[in-house]
Scaffold this motif. Structure first.
Motif, PDB file in Angstrom:
ATOM      1  N   UNK A 104       0.835  -1.205   0.000  1.00 51.86           N
ATOM      2  CA  UNK A 104       0.000   0.000   0.000  1.00 51.86           C
ATOM      3  C   UNK A 104       0.870   1.256   0.000  1.00 51.86           C
ATOM      4  N   UNK A 105       1.921   1.243   0.785  1.00 46.41           N
ATOM      5  CA  UNK A 105       2.764   2.439   0.864  1.00 46.41           C
ATOM      6  C   UNK A 105       3.537   2.689  -0.429  1.00 46.41           C
ATOM      7  N   UNK A 106       3.713   1.652  -1.241  1.00 46.33           N
ATOM      8  CA  UNK A 106       4.474   1.799  -2.475  1.00 46.33           C
ATOM      9  C   UNK A 106       3.672   2.258  -3.673  1.00 46.33           C
ATOM     10  N   UNK A 107       2.357   2.374  -3.532  1.00 39.26           N
ATOM     11  CA  UNK A 107       1.517   2.722  -4.678  1.00 39.26           C
ATOM     12  C   UNK A 107       1.876   4.083  -5.291  1.00 39.26           C
ATOM     13  N   UNK A 108       2.108   5.148  -4.515  1.00 40.58           N
ATOM     14  CA  UNK A 108       2.501   6.414  -5.157  1.00 40.58           C
ATOM     15  C   UNK A 108       3.817   6.301  -5.921  1.00 40.58           C
ATOM     16  N   UNK A 109       4.736   5.499  -5.403  1.00 40.90           N
ATOM     17  CA  UNK A 109       6.018   5.315  -6.083  1.00 40.90           C
ATOM     18  C   UNK A 109       5.839   4.460  -7.335  1.00 40.90           C
ATOM     19  N   UNK A 110       4.929   3.488  -7.277  1.00 39.36           N
ATOM     20  CA  UNK A 110       4.626   2.674  -8.451  1.00 39.36           C
ATOM     21  C   UNK A 110       4.060   3.555  -9.564  1.00 39.36           C
ATOM     22  N   UNK A 111       3.200   4.483  -9.187  1.00 39.96           N
ATOM     23  CA  UNK A 111       2.622   5.409 -10.168  1.00 39.96           C
ATOM     24  C   UNK A 111       3.711   6.254 -10.827  1.00 39.96           C
ATOM     25  N   UNK A 112       4.664   6.722 -10.046  1.00 37.45           N
ATOM     26  CA  UNK A 112       5.771   7.506 -10.601  1.00 37.45           C
ATOM     27  C   UNK A 112       6.600   6.658 -11.562  1.00 37.45           C
ATOM     28  N   UNK A 113       6.818   5.379 -11.221  1.00 35.88           N
ATOM     29  CA  UNK A 113       7.564   4.493 -12.121  1.00 35.88           C
ATOM     30  C   UNK A 113       6.805   4.274 -13.433  1.00 35.88           C
ATOM     31  N   UNK A 114       5.484   4.205 -13.366  1.00 36.49           N
ATOM     32  CA  UNK A 114       4.703   4.051 -14.591  1.00 36.49           C
ATOM     33  C   UNK A 114       4.838   5.281 -15.494  1.00 36.49           C
ATOM     34  N   UNK A 115       4.853   6.464 -14.887  1.00 38.52           N
ATOM     35  CA  UNK A 115       5.073   7.687 -15.672  1.00 38.52           C
ATOM     36  C   UNK A 115       6.454   7.654 -16.323  1.00 38.52           C
ATOM     37  N   UNK A 116       7.448   7.219 -15.564  1.00 39.59           N
ATOM     38  CA  UNK A 116       8.808   7.144 -16.102  1.00 39.59           C
ATOM     39  C   UNK A 116       8.929   6.073 -17.184  1.00 39.59           C
ATOM     40  N   UNK A 117       8.130   5.022 -17.102  1.00 44.04           N
ATOM     41  CA  UNK A 117       8.127   3.998 -18.153  1.00 44.04           C
ATOM     42  C   UNK A 117       7.673   4.609 -19.474  1.00 44.04           C
ATOM     43  N   UNK A 118       6.671   5.469 -19.415  1.00 45.14           N
ATOM     44  CA  UNK A 118       6.220   6.164 -20.624  1.00 45.14           C
ATOM     45  C   UNK A 118       7.292   7.074 -21.191  1.00 45.14           C
ATOM     46  N   UNK A 119       7.980   7.777 -20.321  1.00 41.26           N
ATOM     47  CA  UNK A 119       9.069   8.646 -20.766  1.00 41.26           C
ATOM     48  C   UNK A 119      10.200   7.816 -21.353  1.00 41.26           C
ATOM     49  N   UNK A 120      10.446   6.640 -20.783  1.00 38.56           N
ATOM     50  CA  UNK A 120      11.522   5.768 -21.272  1.00 38.56           C
ATOM     51  C   UNK A 120      11.275   5.342 -22.714  1.00 38.56           C
ATOM     52  N   UNK A 121      10.026   5.231 -23.103  1.00 33.90           N
ATOM     53  CA  UNK A 121       9.721   4.814 -24.469  1.00 33.90           C
ATOM     54  C   UNK A 121       9.896   5.941 -25.481  1.00 33.90           C
ATOM     55  N   UNK A 122       9.744   7.180 -25.072  1.00 35.24           N
ATOM     56  CA  UNK A 122       9.714   8.315 -26.004  1.00 35.24           C
ATOM     57  C   UNK A 122      10.331   9.563 -25.355  1.00 35.24           C
ATOM     58  N   UNK A 123      11.653   9.592 -25.073  1.00 26.65           N
ATOM     59  CA  UNK A 123      12.231  10.689 -24.295  1.00 26.65           C
ATOM     60  C   UNK A 123      12.634  11.937 -25.079  1.00 26.65           C
TER      61      UNK A 123
END
Length: 135
Positions: A107-126
Motif C-alpha cells: 500500500x505504501x508503495x503505490x505512489x512510487x509505483x505510479x511515478x515508475x509508470x510515468x517514467x516507463x512512458x518517458x523511457x519509451x519516447x524521451x
C-alpha cells in the motif's frame, strides 16, 4: 524544494529510484561511447537525474513548454525516438514496469509505483521532453 518533496525523494531513492537512475545513466554512457548516440545520451542523462529526484519536477513536451518546435520535437525527433525505443527504451520501460509492479503490491508503495509508470512512458519516447519545476 519543499520539505514534502525532499521526504518523498529520499523515500523514492530507497524504493528503486537510485537503481533506475543508474540504469538511465548506463544507457547514456553506452550511447555516448558510440558517438552517434550523443543526442540520446544527453536526453538519457537528463532523465536519469529526473529519475533520481522526480518529486518537485515534471517532464513536459519541449515544444508545448517553449511554444516553438525544434529538431527534437519535429520529424527528426520522432525518428530519434523510434531508434531510442529499439536500442534502449524498451528495456528501461520494462525495468520501470517491473519495479512498479513490485511497489504496487504494498500500500505504501503505490505512489512510487505510479511515478515508475510515468517514467516507463518517458523511457519509451524521451526525445523532445524537458524537465521543469513542478510549480
Amino acid at each position: 524544494m519543499p520539505l514534502l518533496s525532499v521526504l518523498l525523494n529520499v523515500l523514492w531513492i530507497v524504493f528503486g529510484g537510485l537503481w533506475m537512475a543508474i540504469g538511465w545513466w548506463i544507457a547514456a554512457i553506452i550511447m555516448a561511447i558510440t558517438i552517434i548516440g550523443l543526442p540520446w545520451a544527453r536526453a538519457a542523462f537528463n532523465i536519469g537525474f529526473y529519475t533520481l529526484l522526480p518529486f518537485g519536477q515534471k517532464a513536459v513536451s519541449r515544444d508545448d513548454y517553449l511554444g516553438r518546435e525544434d529538431v527534437g520535437t519535429s520529424g527528426f525527433g520522432t525518428i530519434g525516438n523510434i531508434i531510442w525505443l529499439v536500442l534502449a527504451g524498451w528495456w528501461l520501460a520494462l525495468a520501470h514496469l517491473i519495479t512498479a509492479v513490485g511497489l504496487a503490491i504494498t500500500i505504501i508503495g503505490i505512489p512510487f509505483a505510479w511515478a515508475h509508470l510515468k517514467l516507463a512512458g518517458i523511457a519509451l519516447w524521451p526525445i523532445g521532453k524537458m524537465i521543469v519545476p513542478a510549480d
